[in-house]
Design a protein around this motif. Structure first.
Motif, PDB file in Angstrom:
ATOM      1  N   GLY A   9      54.662   6.585 -25.447  1.00  0.00           N
ATOM      2  CA  GLY A   9      55.042   5.901 -24.222  1.00  0.00           C
ATOM      3  C   GLY A   9      53.900   5.995 -23.228  1.00  0.00           C
ATOM      4  O   GLY A   9      52.751   5.702 -23.565  1.00  0.00           O
ATOM      5  N   ASP A  10      54.200   6.454 -22.008  1.00  0.00           N
ATOM      6  CA  ASP A  10      53.184   6.602 -20.965  1.00  0.00           C
ATOM      7  C   ASP A  10      52.531   7.981 -20.958  1.00  0.00           C
ATOM      8  O   ASP A  10      51.773   8.298 -20.049  1.00  0.00           O
ATOM      9  CB  ASP A  10      53.813   6.353 -19.582  1.00  0.00           C
ATOM     10  CG  ASP A  10      54.260   4.918 -19.398  1.00  0.00           C
ATOM     11  OD1 ASP A  10      53.662   4.021 -20.026  1.00  0.00           O
ATOM     12  OD2 ASP A  10      55.211   4.686 -18.627  1.00  0.00           O
ATOM     13  N   PHE A  11      52.808   8.795 -21.950  1.00  0.00           N
ATOM     14  CA  PHE A  11      52.346  10.185 -21.950  1.00  0.00           C
ATOM     15  C   PHE A  11      51.296  10.421 -23.029  1.00  0.00           C
ATOM     16  O   PHE A  11      51.316   9.782 -24.078  1.00  0.00           O
ATOM     17  CB  PHE A  11      53.535  11.133 -22.161  1.00  0.00           C
ATOM     18  CG  PHE A  11      54.630  10.927 -21.165  1.00  0.00           C
ATOM     19  CD1 PHE A  11      54.546  11.483 -19.897  1.00  0.00           C
ATOM     20  CD2 PHE A  11      55.733  10.155 -21.479  1.00  0.00           C
ATOM     21  CE1 PHE A  11      55.555  11.283 -18.972  1.00  0.00           C
ATOM     22  CE2 PHE A  11      56.754   9.945 -20.562  1.00  0.00           C
ATOM     23  CZ  PHE A  11      56.662  10.517 -19.291  1.00  0.00           C
ATOM     24  N   THR A  12      50.408  11.373 -22.746  1.00  0.00           N
ATOM     25  CA  THR A  12      49.389  11.785 -23.707  1.00  0.00           C
ATOM     26  C   THR A  12      49.472  13.294 -23.881  1.00  0.00           C
ATOM     27  O   THR A  12      49.577  14.031 -22.901  1.00  0.00           O
ATOM     28  CB  THR A  12      47.981  11.384 -23.229  1.00  0.00           C
ATOM     29  OG1 THR A  12      47.929   9.954 -23.096  1.00  0.00           O
ATOM     30  CG2 THR A  12      46.917  11.828 -24.222  1.00  0.00           C
ATOM     31  N   PHE A  13      49.436  13.719 -25.132  1.00  0.00           N
ATOM     32  CA  PHE A  13      49.526  15.137 -25.471  1.00  0.00           C
ATOM     33  C   PHE A  13      48.366  15.502 -26.391  1.00  0.00           C
ATOM     34  O   PHE A  13      48.047  14.745 -27.311  1.00  0.00           O
ATOM     35  CB  PHE A  13      50.843  15.429 -26.214  1.00  0.00           C
ATOM     36  CG  PHE A  13      52.068  14.974 -25.492  1.00  0.00           C
ATOM     37  CD1 PHE A  13      52.668  15.791 -24.546  1.00  0.00           C
ATOM     38  CD2 PHE A  13      52.629  13.733 -25.757  1.00  0.00           C
ATOM     39  CE1 PHE A  13      53.814  15.379 -23.872  1.00  0.00           C
ATOM     40  CE2 PHE A  13      53.776  13.304 -25.089  1.00  0.00           C
ATOM     41  CZ  PHE A  13      54.370  14.134 -24.141  1.00  0.00           C
ATOM     42  N   ASN A  14      47.753  16.642 -26.158  1.00  0.00           N
ATOM     43  CA  ASN A  14      46.819  17.196 -27.127  1.00  0.00           C
ATOM     44  C   ASN A  14      47.650  17.968 -28.146  1.00  0.00           C
ATOM     45  O   ASN A  14      48.700  18.516 -27.817  1.00  0.00           O
ATOM     46  CB  ASN A  14      45.804  18.123 -26.457  1.00  0.00           C
ATOM     47  CG  ASN A  14      44.845  17.354 -25.576  1.00  0.00           C
ATOM     48  OD1 ASN A  14      44.370  16.279 -25.942  1.00  0.00           O
ATOM     49  ND2 ASN A  14      44.543  17.891 -24.417  1.00  0.00           N
ATOM     50  N   ALA A  15      47.160  18.017 -29.374  1.00  0.00           N
ATOM     51  CA  ALA A  15      47.916  18.661 -30.437  1.00  0.00           C
ATOM     52  C   ALA A  15      46.968  19.272 -31.458  1.00  0.00           C
ATOM     53  O   ALA A  15      45.781  18.958 -31.488  1.00  0.00           O
ATOM     54  CB  ALA A  15      48.826  17.634 -31.114  1.00  0.00           C
ATOM     55  N   ARG A  16      47.537  20.137 -32.294  1.00  0.00           N
ATOM     56  CA  ARG A  16      46.769  20.725 -33.390  1.00  0.00           C
ATOM     57  C   ARG A  16      47.619  20.696 -34.653  1.00  0.00           C
ATOM     58  O   ARG A  16      48.848  20.780 -34.609  1.00  0.00           O
ATOM     59  CB  ARG A  16      46.351  22.159 -33.079  1.00  0.00           C
ATOM     60  CG  ARG A  16      47.480  23.164 -33.136  1.00  0.00           C
ATOM     61  CD  ARG A  16      47.008  24.621 -33.070  1.00  0.00           C
ATOM     62  NE  ARG A  16      48.137  25.507 -33.221  1.00  0.00           N
ATOM     63  CZ  ARG A  16      48.869  25.984 -32.227  1.00  0.00           C
ATOM     64  NH1 ARG A  16      48.566  25.673 -30.980  1.00  0.00           N
ATOM     65  NH2 ARG A  16      49.895  26.773 -32.468  1.00  0.00           N
ATOM     66  N   PHE A  17      46.925  20.586 -35.778  1.00  0.00           N
ATOM     67  CA  PHE A  17      47.573  20.715 -37.069  1.00  0.00           C
ATOM     68  C   PHE A  17      47.807  22.186 -37.365  1.00  0.00           C
ATOM     69  O   PHE A  17      46.972  23.028 -37.053  1.00  0.00           O
ATOM     70  CB  PHE A  17      46.697  20.136 -38.183  1.00  0.00           C
ATOM     71  CG  PHE A  17      46.731  18.646 -38.275  1.00  0.00           C
ATOM     72  CD1 PHE A  17      47.895  17.982 -38.644  1.00  0.00           C
ATOM     73  CD2 PHE A  17      45.603  17.899 -38.011  1.00  0.00           C
ATOM     74  CE1 PHE A  17      47.926  16.605 -38.751  1.00  0.00           C
ATOM     75  CE2 PHE A  17      45.620  16.518 -38.111  1.00  0.00           C
ATOM     76  CZ  PHE A  17      46.782  15.867 -38.481  1.00  0.00           C
ATOM     77  N   GLU A  18      48.917  22.500 -37.990  1.00  0.00           N
ATOM     78  CA  GLU A  18      49.236  23.853 -38.455  1.00  0.00           C
ATOM     79  C   GLU A  18      48.746  23.976 -39.894  1.00  0.00           C
ATOM     80  O   GLU A  18      49.523  24.112 -40.835  1.00  0.00           O
ATOM     81  CB  GLU A  18      50.746  24.115 -38.323  1.00  0.00           C
ATOM     82  CG  GLU A  18      51.260  24.086 -36.913  1.00  0.00           C
ATOM     83  CD  GLU A  18      50.699  25.200 -36.037  1.00  0.00           C
ATOM     84  OE1 GLU A  18      50.198  26.211 -36.589  1.00  0.00           O
ATOM     85  OE2 GLU A  18      50.748  25.064 -34.809  1.00  0.00           O
ATOM     86  N   GLU A  19      47.428  23.945 -40.044  1.00  0.00           N
ATOM     87  CA  GLU A  19      46.806  23.864 -41.373  1.00  0.00           C
ATOM     88  C   GLU A  19      47.039  25.099 -42.239  1.00  0.00           C
ATOM     89  O   GLU A  19      47.161  24.974 -43.458  1.00  0.00           O
ATOM     90  CB  GLU A  19      45.318  23.591 -41.221  1.00  0.00           C
ATOM     91  CG  GLU A  19      45.083  22.222 -40.621  1.00  0.00           C
ATOM     92  CD  GLU A  19      43.629  21.904 -40.386  1.00  0.00           C
ATOM     93  OE1 GLU A  19      43.104  21.098 -41.171  1.00  0.00           O
ATOM     94  OE2 GLU A  19      43.046  22.445 -39.431  1.00  0.00           O
ATOM     95  N   GLU A  20      47.114  26.266 -41.648  1.00  0.00           N
ATOM     96  CA  GLU A  20      47.343  27.469 -42.458  1.00  0.00           C
ATOM     97  C   GLU A  20      48.783  27.542 -42.962  1.00  0.00           C
ATOM     98  O   GLU A  20      49.032  28.056 -44.046  1.00  0.00           O
ATOM     99  CB  GLU A  20      47.004  28.724 -41.655  1.00  0.00           C
ATOM    100  CG  GLU A  20      45.523  28.894 -41.416  1.00  0.00           C
ATOM    101  CD  GLU A  20      45.195  30.210 -40.738  1.00  0.00           C
ATOM    102  OE1 GLU A  20      45.990  31.162 -40.830  1.00  0.00           O
ATOM    103  OE2 GLU A  20      44.122  30.272 -40.111  1.00  0.00           O
TER     104      GLU A  20
END
Length: 137
Positions: A9-20
């Motif tokens: 929508g109108d929002f932006t979030f930074n994120a990370r993969f839970e690779e382990e």
């Protein structure tokens, strides 16, 4: 690189993969990026938005699966009892479908913008489907 951006929508979030914790799910989803969809509000699970993906097969089974994702956690249900879906929790969630409790792979965690999650959830609930895009930063 495990850091990326989600536009919802109108929002932006930074994120990370839970690779382990969910390496196969992360690898499969990374291949699909950038990933565009729409989020709608959940019907059975509580405070979350989801992307119904029908019979889309990411080729993964269960890993790091939960029925209770915390706000800011993203889970992938790989299909089986119900259709494939991705769910983003913005509040209390007990992941389920009309046939009962489900579990999905926790493979993404939001790292910024968590204060906007309730607003995203309410926007989807009251204004309807919103576009969402997962892309590398």
């Amino acid at each position: 690189m495990s850091q990326f951006v989600i536009h919802a929508g109108d929002f932006t979030f930074n994120a990370r993969f839970e690779e382990e914790l969910a390496p196969r799910t992360c690898a499969a989803f990374r291949k699909a990026m950038p990933f565009d969809s729409q989020v709608i509000h959940v019907r059975w699970s509580g405070e979350a938005v989801w992307m119904p993906l029908g019979d889309l097969d990411f080729g993964v089974g269960y890993e790091n699966h939960t029925s209770y994702p915390a706000p800011g956690q993203v889970i992938l249900y790989p299909g089986g009892i119900s259709e494939t879906e991705i769910l983003l929790a913005y509040g209390g969630v007990h992941f389920a479908s009309k046939v009962g409790q489900l579990a999905g792979n926790h493979f993404i965690t939001l790292t910024s913008g968590l204060e906007n999650l309730p607003r995203l959830g309410k926007t989807v609930l009251w204004q309807g489907a919103q576009k969402i895009r997962f892309e590398m930063a």
